[in-house]
Design a protein around this motif. Structure first.
Motif, PDB file in Angstrom:
ATOM      1  N   THR A 507     -10.971  13.844  48.565  1.00  0.00           N
ATOM      2  CA  THR A 507     -12.263  14.382  48.126  1.00  0.00           C
ATOM      3  C   THR A 507     -12.109  15.788  47.561  1.00  0.00           C
ATOM      4  O   THR A 507     -13.109  16.468  47.324  1.00  0.00           O
ATOM      5  N   ALA A 508     -10.873  16.219  47.333  1.00  0.00           N
ATOM      6  CA  ALA A 508     -10.605  17.617  47.010  1.00  0.00           C
ATOM      7  C   ALA A 508     -11.033  17.982  45.592  1.00  0.00           C
ATOM      8  O   ALA A 508     -11.039  17.154  44.670  1.00  0.00           O
ATOM      9  N   ASN A 509     -11.370  19.254  45.444  1.00  0.00           N
ATOM     10  CA  ASN A 509     -11.602  19.873  44.148  1.00  0.00           C
ATOM     11  C   ASN A 509     -10.765  21.144  44.085  1.00  0.00           C
ATOM     12  O   ASN A 509     -10.630  21.851  45.085  1.00  0.00           O
ATOM     13  N   GLY A 510     -10.215  21.425  42.899  1.00  0.00           N
ATOM     14  CA  GLY A 510      -9.416  22.631  42.781  1.00  0.00           C
ATOM     15  C   GLY A 510      -8.438  22.549  41.636  1.00  0.00           C
ATOM     16  O   GLY A 510      -8.666  21.839  40.642  1.00  0.00           O
ATOM     17  N   ARG A 511      -7.315  23.237  41.789  1.00  0.00           N
ATOM     18  CA  ARG A 511      -6.352  23.325  40.688  1.00  0.00           C
ATOM     19  C   ARG A 511      -4.941  23.420  41.238  1.00  0.00           C
ATOM     20  O   ARG A 511      -4.690  24.034  42.289  1.00  0.00           O
ATOM     21  N   ILE A 512      -4.021  22.793  40.493  1.00  0.00           N
ATOM     22  CA  ILE A 512      -2.592  22.828  40.785  1.00  0.00           C
ATOM     23  C   ILE A 512      -1.902  23.361  39.538  1.00  0.00           C
ATOM     24  O   ILE A 512      -2.144  22.848  38.429  1.00  0.00           O
ATOM     25  N   ALA A 513      -1.072  24.358  39.682  1.00  0.00           N
ATOM     26  CA  ALA A 513      -0.388  24.933  38.518  1.00  0.00           C
ATOM     27  C   ALA A 513       1.046  25.286  38.872  1.00  0.00           C
ATOM     28  O   ALA A 513       1.296  25.958  39.878  1.00  0.00           O
ATOM     29  N   ILE A 514       1.986  24.813  38.025  1.00  0.00           N
ATOM     30  CA  ILE A 514       3.407  25.146  38.162  1.00  0.00           C
ATOM     31  C   ILE A 514       3.837  25.798  36.857  1.00  0.00           C
ATOM     32  O   ILE A 514       3.687  25.209  35.774  1.00  0.00           O
ATOM     33  N   ILE A 515       4.355  27.013  36.950  1.00  0.00           N
ATOM     34  CA  ILE A 515       4.699  27.799  35.765  1.00  0.00           C
ATOM     35  C   ILE A 515       6.212  27.924  35.656  1.00  0.00           C
ATOM     36  O   ILE A 515       6.906  28.194  36.646  1.00  0.00           O
ATOM     37  N   GLY A 584      -2.738  11.639  34.686  1.00  0.00           N
ATOM     38  CA  GLY A 584      -3.047  12.258  35.969  1.00  0.00           C
ATOM     39  C   GLY A 584      -2.630  11.388  37.133  1.00  0.00           C
ATOM     40  O   GLY A 584      -1.860  10.432  36.977  1.00  0.00           O
ATOM     41  N   PHE A 585      -3.126  11.740  38.305  1.00  0.00           N
ATOM     42  CA  PHE A 585      -2.847  10.960  39.513  1.00  0.00           C
ATOM     43  C   PHE A 585      -4.041  11.080  40.442  1.00  0.00           C
ATOM     44  O   PHE A 585      -4.923  11.927  40.260  1.00  0.00           O
ATOM     45  N   SER A 586      -4.065  10.223  41.448  1.00  0.00           N
ATOM     46  CA  SER A 586      -5.203  10.191  42.370  1.00  0.00           C
ATOM     47  C   SER A 586      -4.736  10.359  43.804  1.00  0.00           C
ATOM     48  O   SER A 586      -3.820   9.659  44.253  1.00  0.00           O
ATOM     49  N   PHE A 587      -5.380  11.286  44.521  1.00  0.00           N
ATOM     50  CA  PHE A 587      -5.146  11.386  45.961  1.00  0.00           C
ATOM     51  C   PHE A 587      -5.871  10.269  46.706  1.00  0.00           C
ATOM     52  O   PHE A 587      -5.562  10.006  47.862  1.00  0.00           O
ATOM     53  N   ARG A 588      -6.824   9.625  46.041  1.00  0.00           N
ATOM     54  CA  ARG A 588      -7.609   8.594  46.723  1.00  0.00           C
ATOM     55  C   ARG A 588      -6.760   7.366  47.037  1.00  0.00           C
ATOM     56  O   ARG A 588      -6.677   6.922  48.178  1.00  0.00           O
ATOM     57  N   ASN A 589      -6.168   6.799  45.985  1.00  0.00           N
ATOM     58  CA  ASN A 589      -5.316   5.619  46.216  1.00  0.00           C
ATOM     59  C   ASN A 589      -3.847   5.895  45.943  1.00  0.00           C
ATOM     60  O   ASN A 589      -3.032   4.984  45.900  1.00  0.00           O
ATOM     61  N   GLU A 590      -3.518   7.188  45.684  1.00  0.00           N
ATOM     62  CA  GLU A 590      -2.143   7.661  45.533  1.00  0.00           C
ATOM     63  C   GLU A 590      -1.443   7.048  44.324  1.00  0.00           C
ATOM     64  O   GLU A 590      -0.227   6.875  44.314  1.00  0.00           O
TER      65      GLU A 590
END
Length: 716
Positions: A507-515, A584-590
């Motif tokens: 159910t997460a909201n946010g951001r992932i960043a790899i530089i 993208g990808f989903s944390f819901r069903n992985e």
């Protein structure tokens, strides 16, 4: 003969009066303060003498009335009653003593005894927090201690029946003789019920006078347990003798043993005890305290134990759980009647399997199956994010402040070491801050907050990776340290709802960043690093296969909305290529559904120039190197080869080399896709729009398609 003179006759009463007058004169000559003090002493002595002669039996009625009024409980003595000084300590003896219970209690009497005989230190009744009882004898006694169902009242807190229940505060008893005595304790909230019997026998050791044996059984959270032990009271001829305690509690395979000395039978202050405990799961042991901790593998611990003030102190704590060691100290106290655990713990070697329960995995399953033990099949698909729920109700019962360090983590495929975490629990607000560890020459610092004060549980993640050498971090994926100077840094900021890790991320909201700042990288499979067959073949035939890929800058970023992460953007600029990723990808069903494409900055033959897909699931990812675009171009090559020459078929695989270089400023700032620019400062039209679509054809010319398909294979 002449008469002899004789003294005049003096009446006896006159001599007595003279003696009294002289005594009165001496008394009057005394200073007033001295006369007051002597008067008080005389009165006290008279009272003492009266009580000693009568044994204070005439106080039976006043005793019952006064205590009944003060305690707001019915107090009655059925037989003989004695209350006097003998000679300095107060001797209290009563036969058939009954103290009534509260109306809601399950037993009519809080205390009853066929005989109670005690010696009480008189000053302790006036000064000090606890009464001191040098001697206590109980025969056929029963004590009933019980908490109310709402845990607001208990049977041993006297006065107003609606008064908030206080912790049990036993008198300090030095020596005791118990016969046919029982103790009953009930706590509905802790789900604890126990009955213990006490008997006194003559000690075999001449240093001790009596041996108080106790044994009992009970239930704790629907699990039965037994308790046995003994307390040896010292012989009065032994100077400064101490009571020797030995106790053993057993609940299934969980064993707790305590041995050592006590200053008094119930005097725990200054005790010198040793604790030994072992069992299959530490979580079962802490359940007895009403404390929730993750499950563990089999454990064994030893500790020194003493009581100082209101604290129970566990020092020189050492032992192991599973294949991991643990040492340190711990304090358990009850400030403001709420359980608090404060600890400093350290592990020299932590086995990765023993970490599993702290994020929701079954350690026994991990030990038996390895990494496969973390995977479950749900709805026909593999799932790796754990579904073990946070014990919300249990963590409401206590607070904690724990500092824990781990020097070495035994994990063949996880280069992690020097981990440290501070765990704080404050009225159902659990924080892991900071949680840090070293990884592949870099450092990870994170702050995680789990707010269980409201439902659903709200978890906030903030995880930061400092610049980390790419060669060490990606060594097991074919990246060579030699020739690799590039680094990686990143940050994850998300907030989710749910009692489990899976639900929280789902159910997460946010951001992932790899530089990826500027640097070089050499990989064994260079065609997968630049995704350009022409470049790979050119390097191979020119003898420059080990020449590193030169990275100008790169950003692998995702925007997470309701558990679904969309590329926003994936953009890596190298000396010869611009790599773009979508999906993208989903944390819901992985599930995973990503596509990567590299466009050359220079003309290149043999360039497939079509997406390489990453699909499958977190637990079972897959790579699709041959895509529909590549098959289409292969068909075109075949047609050209039929109508023309074999050389003509190569034209279908020619990369025109018109890829637009990336402006590194927005990339290094971790900006979103909309903020990305070319080196010329123009907005990029080839990095997606922050959704999970993979299909976005066209590279900027007017006649090419720029539509972004927002349907992501139907998996979200």
């Amino acid at each position: 003969m002449a008469d002899i003179d004789s003294p005049p006759n003096v009446a006896p009463s006159d001599g007595l009066h003279a003696h009294v007058r002289r005594a009165r004169d001496r008394w009057r000559r005394l200073p007033l303060p001295v006369r007051i003090i002597l008067g008080i002493v005389g009165i006290l002595f008279a009272l003492w003498l009266i009580l000693f002669i009568t044994k204070g039996r005439f106080l039976k009625g006043p005793f019952e009335r006064i205590l009944t009024s003060r305690l707001e409980r019915q107090v009655r003595v059925g037989g003989d009653f004695q209350l006097y000084f003998a000679p300095l300590a107060i001797k209290f003896r009563a036969e058939g003593l009954h103290v009534a219970n509260l109306p809601w209690a399950s037993r009519p009497d809080l205390f009853r005894a066929e005989l109670i005989d005690s010696r009480i230190a008189p000053l302790s009744l006036i000064f000090g927090a606890k009464y001191r009882v040098p001697w206590l004898e109980l025969r056929s006694a029963a004590v009933d201690l019980e908490w109310s169902r709402d845990h607001k009242s208990n049977t041993w807190t006297f006065g107003d029946p609606d008064r908030k229940g206080e912790p049990l505060n036993l008198p300090l008893i030095r020596r005791a003789l118990l016969a046919g005595t029982t103790l009953r304790y009930r706590d509905p909230v802790l789900q604890l019920a126990t009955d213990i019997g006490f008997e006194t026998v003559r000690a075999q050791d001449t240093r001790f006078a009596q041996d108080i044996r106790f044994s009992g059984q009970g239930m704790m959270r629907d699990r039965p347990f037994t308790l046995t032990g003994g307390l040896l009271s010292p012989n009065q001829t032994i100077s400064r003798g101490k009571n020797a305690l030995a106790a053993r509690a057993v609940a299934g395979a969980t064993v707790l043993e305590v041995s050592g000395t006590l200053p008094g039978a119930t005097e725990l202050e200054g005790s010198d005890l040793r604790l030994v405990t072992h069992g299959p799961n530490l979580g079962l042991l802490f359940d007895f305290l009403g404390v929730a901790i993750p499950d563990t593998r089999a454990y064994r611990f030893t500790s020194a134990l003493t009581k100082a003030g209101e604290e129970w102190r566990f020092t020189h704590l050492k032992g192991h759980f599973g294949d991991s060691d643990l040492a340190g100290k711990m304090t358990v106290s009850l400030p403001r009647a709420r359980l608090l655990i404060d600890a400093d713990l350290a592990t020299q070697t932590l086995d990765i399997i023993d970490v599993g329960p702290f994020i929701g995995y079954d350690p026994d399953r991990l030990a038996a199956q390895g990494a496969a033990g973390a995977v479950e099949t749900v709805g026909g698909a593999p799932r790796i994010l754990p579904d073990a729920p946070l014990r919300v109700e249990a963590i409401r019962n206590f607070d904690a402040n724990v500092r824990y360090t781990m020097r070495t983590i035994r994990a063949p495929n996880l280069p992690v070491s020097n981990a440290a975490v501070t765990v704080k629990l404050d009225h159902s607000l659990l924080t892991l801050s900071p949680l840090t560890f070293d990884m592949s020459g870099g450092h990870v610092a994170s702050d995680i907050e789990i707010d269980a004060r409201h439902r659903p549980v709200r978890t906030t993640y903030d995880i930061r990776l400092s610049p980390t050498p790419m060669g060490k971090l990606l060594a097991r994926w074919g990246v060579e340290e030699s020739g690799t100077s590039g680094t990686v840094k990143g940050r994850v900021q998300m907030t989710g709802l749910g009692d489990t890790l899976h639900d929280s991320l789902g159910t997460a909201n946010g951001r992932i960043a790899i530089i990826l700042p500027a640097g070089s990288m050499w990989a064994r499979n260079v065609q997968l690093s630049e995704l350009d067959v022409g470049t790979f073949v050119t390097k191979m035939f020119s003898g420059k296969l080990k020449q590193p890929v030169e990275i100008n800058c790169g950003l692998i970023a995702f925007t997470v909305r309701n558990g679904v992460a969309a590329a926003d953007p994936i953009l890596i600029d190298t000396k010869k290529n611009v790599m773009i990723g979508r999906g993208g990808f989903s944390f819901r069903n992985e599930s995973l559904d990503l596509a990567f494409r590299a466009d050359g900055k220079k003309i290149s033959l043999f360039s497939g120039q079509s997406p390489v897909g990453i699909n499958g699931y977190f637990a079972k990812p897959g790579i699709a190197v041959v895509s529909p675009e590549l098959l289409t171009r292969g068909g075109a090559a075949l047609a050209l080869g039929v109508v023309g020459t074999p050389i003509a078929s190569l034209l279908a695989f020619v990369d025109s080399g018109d890829a637009k270089g990336a402006a590194c400023g927005p990339i290094l700032a971790g900006a979103s896709a909309q903020a990305q620019r070319t080196k010329g400062g123009q907005p990029r039209d080839d990095v997606g729009r922050g959704t999970t679509a993979k299909d976005e054809k066209g590279r900027g010319s007017k006649g090419e398609q720029k539509r972004q398909d927002k349907k992501f294979l139907g998996i979200f």
